[in-house]
Design a protein around this motif. Structure first.
Motif, PDB file in Angstrom:
ATOM      1  N   ILE A 248       0.828  -1.207   0.000  1.00  0.00           N
ATOM      2  CA  ILE A 248       0.000   0.000   0.000  1.00  0.00           C
ATOM      3  C   ILE A 248       0.862   1.257   0.000  1.00  0.00           C
ATOM      4  N   PHE A 249       1.892   1.291   0.838  1.00  0.00           N
ATOM      5  CA  PHE A 249       2.753   2.474   0.895  1.00  0.00           C
ATOM      6  C   PHE A 249       3.552   2.634  -0.397  1.00  0.00           C
ATOM      7  N   ALA A 250       3.920   1.521  -1.033  1.00  0.00           N
ATOM      8  CA  ALA A 250       4.583   1.616  -2.328  1.00  0.00           C
ATOM      9  C   ALA A 250       3.645   2.183  -3.382  1.00  0.00           C
ATOM     10  N   CYS A 251       2.358   1.844  -3.271  1.00  0.00           N
ATOM     11  CA  CYS A 251       1.377   2.363  -4.232  1.00  0.00           C
ATOM     12  C   CYS A 251       1.134   3.853  -4.041  1.00  0.00           C
ATOM     13  N   ILE A 252       1.248   4.344  -2.817  1.00  0.00           N
ATOM     14  CA  ILE A 252       1.037   5.777  -2.583  1.00  0.00           C
ATOM     15  C   ILE A 252       2.019   6.603  -3.401  1.00  0.00           C
ATOM     16  N   ILE A 253       3.229   6.107  -3.567  1.00  0.00           N
ATOM     17  CA  ILE A 253       4.230   6.809  -4.384  1.00  0.00           C
ATOM     18  C   ILE A 253       4.222   6.306  -5.821  1.00  0.00           C
ATOM     19  N   GLY A 254       4.220   4.980  -5.977  1.00  0.00           N
ATOM     20  CA  GLY A 254       4.373   4.414  -7.307  1.00  0.00           C
ATOM     21  C   GLY A 254       3.180   4.587  -8.221  1.00  0.00           C
ATOM     22  N   ARG A 255       1.989   4.779  -7.683  1.00  0.00           N
ATOM     23  CA  ARG A 255       0.798   4.921  -8.521  1.00  0.00           C
ATOM     24  C   ARG A 255       0.398   6.379  -8.738  1.00  0.00           C
ATOM     25  N   GLN A 256       1.294   7.307  -8.484  1.00  0.00           N
ATOM     26  CA  GLN A 256       1.015   8.715  -8.774  1.00  0.00           C
ATOM     27  C   GLN A 256       0.985   8.939 -10.291  1.00  0.00           C
ATOM     28  N   PHE A 257       0.113   9.826 -10.715  1.00  0.00           N
ATOM     29  CA  PHE A 257       0.065  10.206 -12.129  1.00  0.00           C
ATOM     30  C   PHE A 257       1.181  11.223 -12.391  1.00  0.00           C
ATOM     31  N   LEU A 258       2.107  10.835 -13.258  1.00  0.00           N
ATOM     32  CA  LEU A 258       3.266  11.676 -13.541  1.00  0.00           C
ATOM     33  C   LEU A 258       3.003  12.604 -14.718  1.00  0.00           C
ATOM     34  N   ASP A 259       3.905  13.548 -14.902  1.00  0.00           N
ATOM     35  CA  ASP A 259       3.772  14.556 -15.964  1.00  0.00           C
ATOM     36  C   ASP A 259       3.774  13.867 -17.323  1.00  0.00           C
ATOM     37  N   PRO A 260       2.662  13.953 -18.088  1.00  0.00           N
ATOM     38  CA  PRO A 260       2.618  13.290 -19.405  1.00  0.00           C
ATOM     39  C   PRO A 260       3.672  13.830 -20.377  1.00  0.00           C
ATOM     40  N   ALA A 261       4.119  15.071 -20.158  1.00  0.00           N
ATOM     41  CA  ALA A 261       5.099  15.658 -21.072  1.00  0.00           C
ATOM     42  C   ALA A 261       6.445  14.947 -21.021  1.00  0.00           C
ATOM     43  N   GLN A 262       6.723  14.204 -19.957  1.00  0.00           N
ATOM     44  CA  GLN A 262       8.001  13.514 -19.828  1.00  0.00           C
ATOM     45  C   GLN A 262       8.038  12.211 -20.616  1.00  0.00           C
ATOM     46  N   GLY A 263       6.872  11.751 -21.083  1.00  0.00           N
ATOM     47  CA  GLY A 263       6.823  10.574 -21.947  1.00  0.00           C
ATOM     48  C   GLY A 263       7.113   9.258 -21.255  1.00  0.00           C
ATOM     49  N   TYR A 264       6.849   9.131 -19.977  1.00  0.00           N
ATOM     50  CA  TYR A 264       7.071   7.867 -19.291  1.00  0.00           C
ATOM     51  C   TYR A 264       6.037   6.844 -19.757  1.00  0.00           C
ATOM     52  N   PRO A 265       6.441   5.591 -19.966  1.00  0.00           N
ATOM     53  CA  PRO A 265       5.486   4.555 -20.417  1.00  0.00           C
ATOM     54  C   PRO A 265       4.341   4.391 -19.425  1.00  0.00           C
ATOM     55  N   GLY A 266       3.129   4.397 -19.956  1.00  0.00           N
ATOM     56  CA  GLY A 266       1.950   4.247 -19.122  1.00  0.00           C
ATOM     57  C   GLY A 266       1.502   5.511 -18.428  1.00  0.00           C
TER      58      GLY A 266
END
Length: 382
Positions: A248-266
């Protein structure tokens, strides 16, 4: 405290379980809403810090951290560990229910095999069943917090009528460092043996049957004591809890929506609200909450066993069976099917759909039985 809903799902219907989703008492919502609120607040806080408080270099570092957490969070075997753990807890919970001590079989034997309409016979039967109920009460006091609150000391047991002051003195005189729930069993066995000697129990087979049944009752009590004494290994519970909360704590950080402009997969879309992550939290944490509630069914949760109700019911029913109902039965009369070789009870109008026996499968069999049904089935309108 047990939440019963069997009558609500007696028949399979379209979306039959949807009615259960709106109930609060005993629901997963009542168990989990605090943890769910904390999870949403922590996720929102991290999201706001990422979007509003971090500089661009700090955002890049956070994005790498989020991708790393999301990658390795999936390697935590939450489903595998949690599934085995909940299965173990549910089996343990059901076995404890199966071994609840019920005095019914004993009270039938005492009522039918311990004879005597005089006051001494009545006293003997009531005392035997009181010892049976005292045994179960002593076990329930040791395993149930609700019963322990109701009978916190042996003085309360005496005041409730399960034990006399003289019996309390004998009970306290027995020096033992262990739980003394077995003492009423010894009293019961000795008193039953004396009743056989005095002729109150007519046959040694009856005495043996009563003592064997009492031993079965004692086995139920000792089984509950054993479940309370030896629980699921603490290390197993710790591993499961750590696995779930680490994920759960990993998801709090890992499941954040990141900046789409950076082009990260997913991460080509920014939805702000992580619907499926919240559902995943709800299912995994709910699964863990199920285990938390069932691991000790003698607490005060909504779905815990109603031990106080069992104590009240067992005492009342057993005393009625061996006292008021001792050799008290209605006279024999001829039943309404006395001269009818093919007895068929009537059906009400509401039960008309069930009037054809299910074992009649062929058309020939139905043709043979339909005239009989037309002549014998009575549909009650009320």
């Amino acid at each position: 405290m047990t939440v019963t809903y069997s009558s609500k799902v007696a028949n399979a219907t379209f979306f039959g379980f949807h009615r259960l989703l709106l109930r609060w008492r005993g629901s997963i919502y009542k168990l989990l809403y605090r943890e769910f609120i904390v999870f949403v607040l922590l996720y929102t806080l991290v999201s706001l810090v990422y979007r509003l408080a971090l500089s661009d270099p700090e955002k890049r570092f956070f994005e790498k951290l989020a991708l790393h957490c999301n990658k390795y969070a999936e390697q935590i075997p939450v489903t595998f560990v949690l599934g085995f753990y909940v299965t173990l807890v549910v089996n343990r919970w059901w076995n404890q229910f199966v071994n609840l001590p019920w005095p019914d079989r004993l009270m039938f034997l005492v009522s039918s095999c311990v004879h005597g309409h005089d006051e001494q016979g009545r006293l003997l039967r009531r005392t035997l069943m009181r010892y049976v109920n005292l045994t179960s009460l002593l076990i329930f006091r040791s395993v149930s917090t609700a019963v322990c609150k109701r009978f916190p000391t042996m003085e309360h047991v005496v005041e409730a009528g399960f034990m006399t002051p003289e019996e309390r003195k004998i009970f306290d005189a027995v020096k033992s460092p262990h739980l003394k729930y077995w003492i009423p069993v010894v009293w019961f066995s000795n008193m039953a043996s004396r009743a056989r000697t005095e002729g109150r129990i007519k046959d040694s087979v009856d005495l043996q049957t009563i003592l064997n049944e009492m031993n079965t009752f004692r086995t139920w009590c000792s089984t509950l004591f054993g479940y309370d004494w030896v629980g699921i290994p603490l290390v197993y519970t710790q591993v499961v809890t750590l696995a779930v909360y680490t994920f759960i704590f990993a998801c709090i950080i890992g499941r954040q929506f990141l900046d789409p402009a950076q082009g990260y997969p997913g991460h080509d879309q920014d939805f702000y609200v992580p619907i499926f992550t919240m559902l995943q939290f709800f299912f995994y944490s709910g699964w863990l909450k199920v285990a938390e509630q069932l691991i000790n069914p003698f607490g005060e949760d909504d779905d815990d066993f109603e031990a106080n109700w069992c104590i009240d019911r067992n005492l009342q029913v057993s005393l009625i069976a061996v006292d008021e109902m001792h050799m008290n039965f209605p006279p024999m009369t001829k039943d309404i099917y006395w001269n009818d070789s093919e007895a068929l009870p009537p059906y009400t109008l509401a039960a008309a759909d069930y009037c054809i026996p299910s074992f009649l499968g062929s058309t020939r069999e139905l043709d043979l039985v339909l005239p009989y049904l037309q002549n014998h089935i009575v549909f009650f309108l009320t």
